[in-house]
Design a protein around this motif. Structure first.
Motif, PDB file in Angstrom:
ATOM      1  N   ASN A  53       0.827  -0.966  -0.071  1.00 53.43           N
ATOM      2  CA  ASN A  53       0.068   0.044  -0.116  1.00 53.43           C
ATOM      3  C   ASN A  53       0.816   1.299   0.038  1.00 53.43           C
ATOM      4  OD1 ASN A  53      -2.559  -1.387   0.356  1.00 53.43           O
ATOM      5  ND2 ASN A  53      -1.982  -1.787   2.438  1.00 53.43           N
ATOM      6  N   THR A  54       0.497   2.131  -0.957  1.00 54.42           N
ATOM      7  CA  THR A  54       1.482   3.361  -0.810  1.00 54.42           C
ATOM      8  C   THR A  54       1.082   4.176   0.490  1.00 54.42           C
ATOM      9  OG1 THR A  54       1.181   3.713  -3.059  1.00 54.42           O
ATOM     10  CG2 THR A  54       1.586   5.512  -2.199  1.00 54.42           C
ATOM     11  N   ALA A  55       2.196   4.544   1.253  1.00 55.91           N
ATOM     12  CA  ALA A  55       2.114   5.319   2.216  1.00 55.91           C
ATOM     13  C   ALA A  55       2.391   6.702   2.166  1.00 55.91           C
ATOM     14  CB  ALA A  55       2.833   4.681   3.506  1.00 55.91           C
ATOM     15  N   GLY A  56       3.325   7.054   1.179  1.00 60.20           N
ATOM     16  CA  GLY A  56       3.806   8.425   1.289  1.00 60.20           C
ATOM     17  C   GLY A  56       4.509   8.513  -0.293  1.00 60.20           C
ATOM     18  N   TYR A  57       4.901   9.688  -0.536  1.00 60.82           N
ATOM     19  CA  TYR A  57       5.579   9.669  -2.022  1.00 60.82           C
ATOM     20  C   TYR A  57       6.604  11.154  -1.904  1.00 60.82           C
ATOM     21  CZ  TYR A  57       2.025  13.605  -2.473  1.00 60.82           C
ATOM     22  OH  TYR A  57       1.357  14.626  -2.274  1.00 60.82           O
ATOM     23  N   CYS A  58       7.663  11.225  -2.801  1.00 61.59           N
ATOM     24  CA  CYS A  58       8.369  12.268  -2.897  1.00 61.59           C
ATOM     25  C   CYS A  58       8.625  12.596  -4.406  1.00 61.59           C
ATOM     26  CB  CYS A  58       9.896  11.827  -2.289  1.00 61.59           C
ATOM     27  SG  CYS A  58      10.847  13.463  -2.166  1.00 61.59           S
ATOM     28  N   TRP A  59       7.861  13.672  -4.770  1.00 61.76           N
ATOM     29  CA  TRP A  59       8.118  14.140  -6.229  1.00 61.76           C
ATOM     30  C   TRP A  59       9.246  14.808  -6.298  1.00 61.76           C
ATOM     31  CZ3 TRP A  59       4.146  18.413  -8.121  1.00 61.76           C
ATOM     32  CH2 TRP A  59       4.272  18.593  -9.440  1.00 61.76           C
ATOM     33  N   THR A  60      10.069  14.367  -7.213  1.00 58.47           N
ATOM     34  CA  THR A  60      11.460  15.077  -7.515  1.00 58.47           C
ATOM     35  C   THR A  60      11.810  15.418  -8.912  1.00 58.47           C
ATOM     36  OG1 THR A  60      12.637  13.051  -8.140  1.00 58.47           O
ATOM     37  CG2 THR A  60      12.421  13.567  -5.669  1.00 58.47           C
ATOM     38  N   SER A  61      12.685  16.192  -9.236  1.00 59.74           N
ATOM     39  CA  SER A  61      13.029  16.737 -10.427  1.00 59.74           C
ATOM     40  C   SER A  61      14.518  16.941 -10.562  1.00 59.74           C
ATOM     41  CB  SER A  61      12.336  17.701 -11.108  1.00 59.74           C
ATOM     42  OG  SER A  61      12.379  18.902 -10.369  1.00 59.74           O
ATOM     43  N   ILE A  62      15.131  17.072 -11.632  1.00 64.94           N
ATOM     44  CA  ILE A  62      16.565  17.461 -11.918  1.00 64.94           C
ATOM     45  C   ILE A  62      16.624  18.603 -13.117  1.00 64.94           C
ATOM     46  CG2 ILE A  62      18.937  16.721 -12.250  1.00 64.94           C
ATOM     47  CD1 ILE A  62      18.637  14.317 -10.972  1.00 64.94           C
ATOM     48  N   ASN A  63      17.319  19.641 -12.310  1.00 60.96           N
ATOM     49  CA  ASN A  63      17.968  20.695 -13.554  1.00 60.96           C
ATOM     50  C   ASN A  63      19.067  20.232 -13.899  1.00 60.96           C
ATOM     51  OD1 ASN A  63      18.880  22.751 -14.973  1.00 60.96           O
ATOM     52  ND2 ASN A  63      18.087  24.352 -13.553  1.00 60.96           N
ATOM     53  N   GLN A 120      10.184  11.954   7.198  1.00 67.99           N
ATOM     54  CA  GLN A 120      11.665  12.178   7.338  1.00 67.99           C
ATOM     55  C   GLN A 120      11.994  11.029   6.277  1.00 67.99           C
ATOM     56  OE1 GLN A 120      14.440  11.011  10.413  1.00 67.99           O
ATOM     57  NE2 GLN A 120      14.988  13.245  10.188  1.00 67.99           N
ATOM     58  N   PRO A 121      11.616   9.858   6.362  1.00 63.16           N
ATOM     59  CA  PRO A 121      12.115   8.606   5.603  1.00 63.16           C
ATOM     60  C   PRO A 121      11.839   8.767   4.071  1.00 63.16           C
ATOM     61  CG  PRO A 121      10.698   7.690   7.280  1.00 63.16           C
ATOM     62  CD  PRO A 121      11.013   9.133   7.622  1.00 63.16           C
ATOM     63  N   THR A 122      10.573   9.300   4.002  1.00 63.95           N
ATOM     64  CA  THR A 122      10.192   9.883   2.528  1.00 63.95           C
ATOM     65  C   THR A 122      11.066  10.723   2.043  1.00 63.95           C
ATOM     66  OG1 THR A 122       7.984   9.047   3.269  1.00 63.95           O
ATOM     67  CG2 THR A 122       8.150  10.256   1.226  1.00 63.95           C
ATOM     68  N   ALA A 123      11.101  11.967   2.548  1.00 63.79           N
ATOM     69  CA  ALA A 123      12.131  13.073   2.098  1.00 63.79           C
ATOM     70  C   ALA A 123      13.600  12.595   1.761  1.00 63.79           C
ATOM     71  CB  ALA A 123      12.334  14.153   2.811  1.00 63.79           C
ATOM     72  N   LEU A 124      13.967  11.506   2.686  1.00 62.82           N
ATOM     73  CA  LEU A 124      15.244  10.982   2.601  1.00 62.82           C
ATOM     74  C   LEU A 124      15.307   9.917   1.377  1.00 62.82           C
ATOM     75  CD1 LEU A 124      16.164  10.177   6.273  1.00 62.82           C
ATOM     76  CD2 LEU A 124      17.504  11.786   4.709  1.00 62.82           C
ATOM     77  N   ALA A 125      14.230   9.365   1.049  1.00 62.77           N
ATOM     78  CA  ALA A 125      14.049   8.503   0.035  1.00 62.77           C
ATOM     79  C   ALA A 125      14.245   9.219  -1.381  1.00 62.77           C
ATOM     80  CB  ALA A 125      12.851   7.599  -0.126  1.00 62.77           C
ATOM     81  N   GLY A 126      13.546  10.487  -1.210  1.00 65.10           N
ATOM     82  CA  GLY A 126      13.521  11.547  -2.416  1.00 65.10           C
ATOM     83  C   GLY A 126      15.213  11.730  -2.810  1.00 65.10           C
ATOM     84  N   ILE A 153      13.240  18.847  -4.622  1.00 64.29           N
ATOM     85  CA  ILE A 153      12.266  18.194  -3.892  1.00 64.29           C
ATOM     86  C   ILE A 153      11.056  18.783  -4.165  1.00 64.29           C
ATOM     87  CG2 ILE A 153      11.162  17.259  -1.825  1.00 64.29           C
ATOM     88  CD1 ILE A 153      13.981  16.377  -1.127  1.00 64.29           C
ATOM     89  N   GLU A 154      10.079  18.426  -4.928  1.00 62.03           N
ATOM     90  CA  GLU A 154       9.055  19.346  -5.273  1.00 62.03           C
ATOM     91  C   GLU A 154       7.828  19.004  -4.178  1.00 62.03           C
ATOM     92  OE1 GLU A 154       9.381  21.365  -7.798  1.00 62.03           O
ATOM     93  OE2 GLU A 154      10.754  20.613  -9.190  1.00 62.03           O
ATOM     94  N   MET A 155       7.662  18.127  -3.734  1.00 61.45           N
ATOM     95  CA  MET A 155       6.455  17.867  -2.878  1.00 61.45           C
ATOM     96  C   MET A 155       6.784  16.387  -2.187  1.00 61.45           C
ATOM     97  SD  MET A 155       2.661  17.403  -3.742  1.00 61.45           S
ATOM     98  CE  MET A 155       2.249  18.885  -4.784  1.00 61.45           C
ATOM     99  N   VAL A 156       6.479  16.534  -0.765  1.00 54.18           N
ATOM    100  CA  VAL A 156       6.451  15.172  -0.017  1.00 54.18           C
ATOM    101  C   VAL A 156       4.858  15.073   0.601  1.00 54.18           C
ATOM    102  CG1 VAL A 156       7.280  14.124   1.986  1.00 54.18           C
ATOM    103  CG2 VAL A 156       8.997  15.368   0.633  1.00 54.18           C
ATOM    104  N   GLY A 157       4.437  14.040   0.429  1.00 54.93           N
ATOM    105  CA  GLY A 157       3.060  13.783   0.977  1.00 54.93           C
ATOM    106  C   GLY A 157       3.024  12.599   1.654  1.00 54.93           C
ATOM    107  N   ILE A 158       2.264  12.076   2.706  1.00 56.41           N
ATOM    108  CA  ILE A 158       1.926  11.075   3.112  1.00 56.41           C
ATOM    109  C   ILE A 158       0.339  10.864   3.258  1.00 56.41           C
ATOM    110  CG2 ILE A 158       1.984   9.807   5.527  1.00 56.41           C
ATOM    111  CD1 ILE A 158       4.916  10.555   4.217  1.00 56.41           C
ATOM    112  N   VAL A 159       0.119   9.565   3.007  1.00 59.68           N
ATOM    113  CA  VAL A 159      -1.384   9.373   2.916  1.00 59.68           C
ATOM    114  C   VAL A 159      -1.878   9.533   4.239  1.00 59.68           C
ATOM    115  CG1 VAL A 159      -2.952   7.315   2.330  1.00 59.68           C
ATOM    116  CG2 VAL A 159      -0.839   7.760   0.944  1.00 59.68           C
TER     117      VAL A 159
END
Length: 102
Positions: A12-22, A48-54, A32-38
């Motif tokens: 089950n998705t618990a969180g996400y980290c939306w990323t991009s690179i210039n 914290q672990p979601t941001a670290l994964a990103g 890190i564009e956005m961090v969200g937890i369900v």
């Protein structure tokens, strides 16, 4: 293009980290564009672990720096980001206007 890192719990998705690179020639900068937890997984220490994964994802993609923006009123997010090494480098001002219909 943006890339999303998902944090899951038993499939089950618990969180996400939306990323991009210039990918500038001088130094690739990750964002890190956005961090969200369900909602069902909030207040369980997953920000914290979601941001670290990103961050890990961005580093493996070649980012030499990582940047993000956070709402000054979002004290929980600011606490997470400073705990993993981010520093406040500037303050941005956000302006909004409500456009009346008619």
């Amino acid at each position: 293009p943006p890339e999303i890192v998902f944090l899951s719990n038993q499939g089950n998705t618990a969180g996400y980290c939306w990323t991009s690179i210039n990918r500038s020639p001088e130094k690739p900068v990750g964002f890190i564009e956005m961090v969200g937890i369900v909602p069902d997984y909030r207040r369980q220490g997953l920000g914290q672990p979601t941001a670290l994964a990103g961050m890990h994802h961005l580093i493996t993609r070649g980012a030499q720096y990582i940047r993000l923006q956070v709402d000054d009123q979002n004290t929980a997010a600011k606490r997470i980001y400073t705990s993993i090494g981010f520093k406040n480098t500037q303050k941005l001002h956000w302006f909004e206007a409500e456009i009346a219909e008619g």
